[in-house]
Design a protein around this motif. Structure first.
Motif, PDB file in Angstrom:
ATOM      1  N   THR A 142       6.833   3.108   6.114  1.00 43.44           N
ATOM      2  CA  THR A 142       6.738   1.952   5.242  1.00 43.44           C
ATOM      3  C   THR A 142       6.498   2.323   3.849  1.00 43.44           C
ATOM      4  O   THR A 142       6.974   1.701   3.305  1.00 43.44           O
ATOM      5  CB  THR A 142       5.310   1.085   5.904  1.00 43.44           C
ATOM      6  OG1 THR A 142       5.550   0.854   7.195  1.00 43.44           O
ATOM      7  CG2 THR A 142       5.172  -0.143   5.009  1.00 43.44           C
ATOM      8  N   MET A 143       5.769   3.696   3.470  1.00 39.31           N
ATOM      9  CA  MET A 143       5.621   3.925   2.269  1.00 39.31           C
ATOM     10  C   MET A 143       7.073   4.378   1.757  1.00 39.31           C
ATOM     11  O   MET A 143       7.426   4.197   0.591  1.00 39.31           O
ATOM     12  CB  MET A 143       4.513   5.065   2.326  1.00 39.31           C
ATOM     13  CG  MET A 143       4.303   5.567   0.736  1.00 39.31           C
ATOM     14  SD  MET A 143       3.723   4.508  -0.325  1.00 39.31           S
ATOM     15  CE  MET A 143       3.511   5.414  -1.661  1.00 39.31           C
ATOM     16  N   MET A 144       7.780   5.041   2.570  1.00 44.37           N
ATOM     17  CA  MET A 144       9.070   5.647   1.942  1.00 44.37           C
ATOM     18  C   MET A 144      10.344   4.776   1.846  1.00 44.37           C
ATOM     19  O   MET A 144      11.290   5.076   1.329  1.00 44.37           O
ATOM     20  CB  MET A 144       9.206   6.932   2.703  1.00 44.37           C
ATOM     21  CG  MET A 144       8.109   8.148   2.585  1.00 44.37           C
ATOM     22  SD  MET A 144       7.891   8.422   0.875  1.00 44.37           S
ATOM     23  CE  MET A 144       6.634   9.612   1.129  1.00 44.37           C
ATOM     24  N   THR A 145      10.111   3.825   2.871  1.00 47.87           N
ATOM     25  CA  THR A 145      11.658   3.044   2.881  1.00 47.87           C
ATOM     26  C   THR A 145      11.555   1.886   1.779  1.00 47.87           C
ATOM     27  O   THR A 145      10.718   1.222   1.555  1.00 47.87           O
ATOM     28  CB  THR A 145      11.341   2.006   4.176  1.00 47.87           C
ATOM     29  OG1 THR A 145      11.085   2.848   5.416  1.00 47.87           O
ATOM     30  CG2 THR A 145      12.638   1.022   4.363  1.00 47.87           C
ATOM     31  N   PRO A 146      12.493   1.857   1.019  1.00 45.79           N
ATOM     32  CA  PRO A 146      12.772   1.128  -0.122  1.00 45.79           C
ATOM     33  C   PRO A 146      13.131  -0.385   0.146  1.00 45.79           C
ATOM     34  O   PRO A 146      13.979  -1.020  -0.305  1.00 45.79           O
ATOM     35  CB  PRO A 146      14.050   1.669  -0.863  1.00 45.79           C
ATOM     36  CG  PRO A 146      14.838   2.265   0.039  1.00 45.79           C
ATOM     37  CD  PRO A 146      13.757   2.723   1.223  1.00 45.79           C
ATOM     38  N   ASP A 356       9.449   5.970  -9.197  1.00 36.37           N
ATOM     39  CA  ASP A 356       8.003   6.515  -9.664  1.00 36.37           C
ATOM     40  C   ASP A 356       7.125   5.097  -9.859  1.00 36.37           C
ATOM     41  O   ASP A 356       6.117   5.078  -9.627  1.00 36.37           O
ATOM     42  CB  ASP A 356       8.359   7.247 -11.030  1.00 36.37           C
ATOM     43  CG  ASP A 356       8.450   8.595 -10.825  1.00 36.37           C
ATOM     44  OD1 ASP A 356       8.536   8.994  -9.525  1.00 36.37           O
ATOM     45  OD2 ASP A 356       8.824   9.101 -11.769  1.00 36.37           O
ATOM     46  N   PHE A 357       7.764   3.924 -10.569  1.00 37.58           N
ATOM     47  CA  PHE A 357       7.055   2.725 -10.693  1.00 37.58           C
ATOM     48  C   PHE A 357       6.806   2.072  -9.366  1.00 37.58           C
ATOM     49  O   PHE A 357       5.435   1.459  -9.218  1.00 37.58           O
ATOM     50  CB  PHE A 357       8.013   1.753 -11.531  1.00 37.58           C
ATOM     51  CG  PHE A 357       7.120   0.685 -12.018  1.00 37.58           C
ATOM     52  CD1 PHE A 357       7.328  -0.652 -11.190  1.00 37.58           C
ATOM     53  CD2 PHE A 357       6.486   0.482 -13.125  1.00 37.58           C
ATOM     54  CE1 PHE A 357       6.675  -1.673 -11.446  1.00 37.58           C
ATOM     55  CE2 PHE A 357       5.596  -0.430 -13.249  1.00 37.58           C
ATOM     56  CZ  PHE A 357       5.617  -1.713 -12.625  1.00 37.58           C
ATOM     57  N   LEU A 358       7.885   2.248  -8.434  1.00 39.16           N
ATOM     58  CA  LEU A 358       7.393   1.545  -7.293  1.00 39.16           C
ATOM     59  C   LEU A 358       6.520   2.291  -6.221  1.00 39.16           C
ATOM     60  O   LEU A 358       5.407   1.828  -5.868  1.00 39.16           O
ATOM     61  CB  LEU A 358       8.758   1.531  -6.584  1.00 39.16           C
ATOM     62  CG  LEU A 358       9.831   0.624  -6.922  1.00 39.16           C
ATOM     63  CD1 LEU A 358      10.944   0.745  -5.935  1.00 39.16           C
ATOM     64  CD2 LEU A 358       9.452  -0.941  -6.832  1.00 39.16           C
ATOM     65  N   PHE A 359       6.500   3.494  -6.568  1.00 38.21           N
ATOM     66  CA  PHE A 359       5.261   4.359  -5.787  1.00 38.21           C
ATOM     67  C   PHE A 359       3.903   4.079  -6.298  1.00 38.21           C
ATOM     68  O   PHE A 359       2.909   3.772  -5.776  1.00 38.21           O
ATOM     69  CB  PHE A 359       5.662   5.997  -6.230  1.00 38.21           C
ATOM     70  CG  PHE A 359       6.539   6.545  -4.943  1.00 38.21           C
ATOM     71  CD1 PHE A 359       6.109   6.177  -3.613  1.00 38.21           C
ATOM     72  CD2 PHE A 359       7.693   7.189  -5.142  1.00 38.21           C
ATOM     73  CE1 PHE A 359       6.945   6.690  -2.789  1.00 38.21           C
ATOM     74  CE2 PHE A 359       8.457   7.827  -4.182  1.00 38.21           C
ATOM     75  CZ  PHE A 359       8.157   7.547  -2.812  1.00 38.21           C
ATOM     76  N   MET A 360       4.085   3.869  -7.963  1.00 36.91           N
ATOM     77  CA  MET A 360       3.076   3.987  -8.498  1.00 36.91           C
ATOM     78  C   MET A 360       2.152   2.456  -8.065  1.00 36.91           C
ATOM     79  O   MET A 360       0.912   2.271  -7.583  1.00 36.91           O
ATOM     80  CB  MET A 360       2.934   3.666 -10.163  1.00 36.91           C
ATOM     81  CG  MET A 360       1.554   3.332 -10.983  1.00 36.91           C
ATOM     82  SD  MET A 360       1.797   3.060 -12.412  1.00 36.91           S
ATOM     83  CE  MET A 360       2.767   1.509 -12.671  1.00 36.91           C
ATOM     84  N   VAL A 361       2.969   1.368  -7.994  1.00 33.44           N
ATOM     85  CA  VAL A 361       2.350  -0.177  -7.610  1.00 33.44           C
ATOM     86  C   VAL A 361       2.221  -0.140  -5.934  1.00 33.44           C
ATOM     87  O   VAL A 361       1.097  -0.608  -5.552  1.00 33.44           O
ATOM     88  CB  VAL A 361       3.530  -1.066  -7.537  1.00 33.44           C
ATOM     89  CG1 VAL A 361       3.165  -2.467  -7.118  1.00 33.44           C
ATOM     90  CG2 VAL A 361       3.881  -1.123  -9.148  1.00 33.44           C
ATOM     91  N   ALA A 362       2.807   0.861  -5.020  1.00 39.86           N
ATOM     92  CA  ALA A 362       2.446   0.684  -3.562  1.00 39.86           C
ATOM     93  C   ALA A 362       1.502   1.414  -3.490  1.00 39.86           C
ATOM     94  O   ALA A 362       0.621   1.318  -2.552  1.00 39.86           O
ATOM     95  CB  ALA A 362       3.603   1.371  -3.039  1.00 39.86           C
TER      96      ALA A 362
END
Length: 406
Positions: A142-146, A356-362
């Motif tokens: 879930t974390m890695m799926t865009p 990176d931004f998506l990872f930060m928010v997630a």
């Protein structure tokens, strides 16, 4: 673990009723002697009593919370419920019999009951282990799926739950049909796979059981949570203070999960291997009862780690105690809209910076007052009572926050 097989003549000076009862309970037609002292049996019985009681209460409470509060009925939480159900079945269908046997110093429900006990406890224990591995993989994927998390998609989770039960049946049914066997273990107050038999038939099964039902789930858990930690480290340069706090929290959770997994199951696996491949007297019945009791403590520990350390479940637990409505966070839909506006306001010129931004928010899930472009009232938490948004271009805003913090 290893079972001491001696003749009944070795019971000289020991309570004859105890020896006779133990001999009747031994599988395979031989005689059997319980080697624990009365004090040892009382200590084991007390430990099993606490484990059975608290395991029953903890897992029942998880099911009550899940049934009472609709906000908990998300796909990922179904895996937690599957773990609680398997642990609850151990507390109801397994622990009471070993507790009663420890109080009397002998196995009480005969050969058929011993086989049933060994099969049932092995089945539910492996379901719990595989469910933990499936849970870690679900968090990782879930974390890695865009794509946006869909709080109404139960298909993949249902498949994972079915897999855990089918996989467990595949590895626990063979002893019923001749590939190894179930019998007394330790001092004779519990039953499990016959670890002490040295035949090729038995040894091959134990090796497969150790590899595919202990080592493989452990490797999956370590790999998936390790990748999640790496993902958090990759975004530490965007907002160091926020990322450091989130990283420390997730690292703490992962370390606790791995340590408790090893504490509960590794001693049991090692003792089984020593009993299988070591000399006949290497593992004594007195020593072998300790790993067996530790394995049963997982029924108490799992709800605490995976449920009550989850903020979503904990808020509902507090609400249950106070007889009030649990506090809710922002919905997935509204959060997605705010995050989409933020993405439009950020000048991202490369896919790397977008990720990176998506990872930060997630990953971080901190109040948006410290994140540029987001409104001061935005808090990236989840309210699973509302349906997911159907907008196609909305970025991922939940995953690690949802699953670790609720």
């Amino acid at each position: 673990m290893i079972v001491s097989n001696v003749s009944l003549s070795g019971c000289a000076g020991v309570n004859s009723a105890l020896c006779a009862g133990a001999g009747e309970g031994h599988l395979g037609g031989g005689s059997y002697r319980n080697t624990l002292t009365p004090t040892g049996n009382v200590v084991v019985a007390v430990c099993l009593g606490f484990i059975g009681t608290f395991g029953l209460l903890n897992n029942l409470l998880v099911l009550v919370l899940f049934c009472r509060y609709k906000m908990l009925r998300s796909p990922i939480n179904l895996l937690l419920i599957n773990i609680s159900i398997s642990d609850l079945l151990v507390c109801v269908l397994g622990t009471p019999f070993s507790f009663a046997a420890s109080t009397q110093g002998r196995w009480l429900i005969g050969e058929g009951g011993c086989v049933w006990y060994g099969f049932a406890n092995s089945l539910f224990g492996i379901v719990s282990l595989i469910s933990l591995a499936v849970l870690s993989y679900e968090r990782y994927s879930t974390m890695m799926t865009p794509t946006e998390a869909d709080s109404s998609n139960y298909c993949k989770i249902s498949l994972g739950i079915t897999l855990s039960w089918v996989y467990s049946l595949i590895w626990t049914m063979p002893p019923l049909f001749g590939w190894s066997s179930y019998g007394p273990e330790g001092p004779g107050t519990t039953c499990s796979v016959d670890w002490s038999a040295k035949s090729a038939n038995n040894v091959s099964y134990i090796i497969c059981l150790f590899v595919f039902c202990l080592i493989v789930p452990f490797l999956v858990i370590v790999f998936c949570y390790g990748k999640l930690l790496c993902a958090i480290r990759q975004v530490s340069g965007i907002n160091a203070s926020m990322s450091r706090k989130r990283e420390q929290r997730v690292l703490f959770m992962v370390v606790i999960m791995v340590i408790c997994y090893l504490l509960c199951w590794l001693p049991y696996g090692i003792m089984a291997l020593l009993a299988t491949f070591g000399p006949p007297d290497l593992v004594t019945p007195e020593a072998s009862i300790i790993p067996s009791v530790l394995a049963k403590t997982s029924t108490v520990i799992n709800p605490v780690i995976y449920v009550f350390m989850n903020k979503q479940f904990y808020r509902c637990f507090q609400a249950l105690l106070r007889c009030e409505t649990p506090r809710r966070g922002s919905s997935v839909k509204s959060s997605s809209k705010v995050a989409t506006k933020a993405m439009k306001g950020v000048a991202v010129t490369s896919p790397r910076r977008t990720n990176d931004f998506l990872f930060m928010v997630a990953s971080l899930g901190q109040p948006a007052t410290t994140i540029p472009q987001l409104g001061p009232s935005y808090e990236p938490t989840i309210d699973v009572t509302r349906p997911p948004s159907s907008d196609i271009n909305k970025p991922v805003i939940v995953s690690l926050v949802t699953h670790f913090d609720g």
